[in-house]
Design an enzyme around this catalytic site. Sequence first.
Site, PDB file in Angstrom:
ATOM      1  N   LYS A  37     -51.570  24.276  17.368  1.00 50.78           N
ATOM      2  CA  LYS A  37     -52.587  23.297  16.951  1.00 50.78           C
ATOM      3  C   LYS A  37     -52.324  21.938  17.613  1.00 50.78           C
ATOM      4  CE  LYS A  37     -49.890  22.484  12.762  1.00 50.78           C
ATOM      5  NZ  LYS A  37     -49.574  23.063  11.449  1.00 50.78           N
ATOM      6  N   TYR A 267     -47.357 -10.607  22.694  1.00 54.91           N
ATOM      7  CA  TYR A 267     -48.226 -11.115  21.625  1.00 54.91           C
ATOM      8  C   TYR A 267     -47.429 -11.558  20.412  1.00 54.91           C
ATOM      9  CZ  TYR A 267     -52.207  -8.985  24.038  1.00 54.91           C
ATOM     10  OH  TYR A 267     -53.159  -8.642  24.949  1.00 54.91           O
ATOM     11  N   MET A 315     -51.249  -2.554  24.612  1.00 58.31           N
ATOM     12  CA  MET A 315     -52.027  -1.333  24.798  1.00 58.31           C
ATOM     13  C   MET A 315     -51.579  -0.515  26.013  1.00 58.31           C
ATOM     14  SD  MET A 315     -56.142  -0.822  25.061  1.00 58.31           S
ATOM     15  CE  MET A 315     -56.536  -1.633  23.528  1.00 58.31           C
TER      16      MET A 315
END
Length: 379
Positions: A37, A267, A315
């Site tokens: 899965k 950040y 990101m």
Amino acid sequence: MQSYRCWAEVDLNALRENLAWLRHRVGPEVKILTVVKADAYGHGLKQIAAALMQSGTDIFGVANLAEAHAIRSVGRGWPILMLGACLPHEVETAVRDHVMPTISSVAEVAAFSATATRLGKLVDVHVKVDTGMGRLGAAPGEAGELIRKVIASPALRLAGLYTHFSSAEDDRAFTAAQRHKFAALVAQLRRDGISVPLIHACNSAGVLHEPKSFSNLVRPGLLVYGIVPRSRRRAAVALQRTLRPALTWKCRVSLVKKIAKGTPLSYGHTFVAPGPMRVATITAGYGDGYLRAGSNRAEVLIHGRRCRVLGRVTMDQMLVDVSRVAAVKAGDEVVLIGRHRAREITAHDLADWFGTIPWEVLTAITYRVPRIYKGASAA
Ligand SMILES: *Cc1c(COP(=O)(O)O)cnc(C)c1O
């Protein structure tokens, strides 16, 4: 490999050897359902399914019908068990595609029976019993009745009976209680003259700790990919020594800088340089599945040395401390999961830094990360 920024290498030979060791562990009488899965735990479903077909898996376990379809596209004939419950609108597709459903309720029996009758098909089903997981499955006291309903339907065939352990890696007593409930049901069915072809309970932790529960089928997931679940119980040590992680995750250095004492990074400035340092920008971030929880904690390997993540993971990029790595330069490989020379970072290490489990670390690796296969491949 040269052209990738962030990629995973999957060693199909490791996967094959892992399945062979699992076969050794359970013996020739016990079948193996390999759980594939979630894109084969992030390894890439089609390639993994093909490799497992070649190396003797008996059955596949999936979470949805799209996964079953992908398996069929690389090889026909393998039985597929849907581990999740089929939604009402999926019943017809499951029947047409010969996917074995997991049955927990009388309503599911009725739906499959009606659909199979209408389509003129015979459906193999596995009945699930809830012995303590609290997710799918009928209560042990109701399972007998459910099984009789399956047997009474000319369109259904009872192919299996199973349960799922909630804590096999840690809680010996609770697992034993689950095993006893399940065994009592199996014994009662036998007394009633009902024989069930496949009886199964063991996930990876069960394969490690619960040989009494092997019955005639086991359902390993994580172990197939070469990762041994951590446990407080003493395990089958041979497997711990022999299984090999199939997946290595890498990215690259894109820039190296010297920074002065007091320089804040990334950040929110959660890291401020305590002294002069050398910092590398590397080409992975949470958009690739490197969880932001690793900010200021996780480590990567560069030139075989451990380098800590500095400041917040962003990101597409993150920063690591390369003050002690000589001659590091743009383009160099960075190991996020895997080995470099004597050092290794495992999925367990990342899970600890991320505050999660290896299953989530692997399945979090996103579609942006190409999976590159090593070892003879087929699909
Ligand atoms: C996912 C799953 C497994 C495999 O679990 P691992 O811990 O990865 O071995 C086995 N059985 C069922 C019902 C599952 O949902």
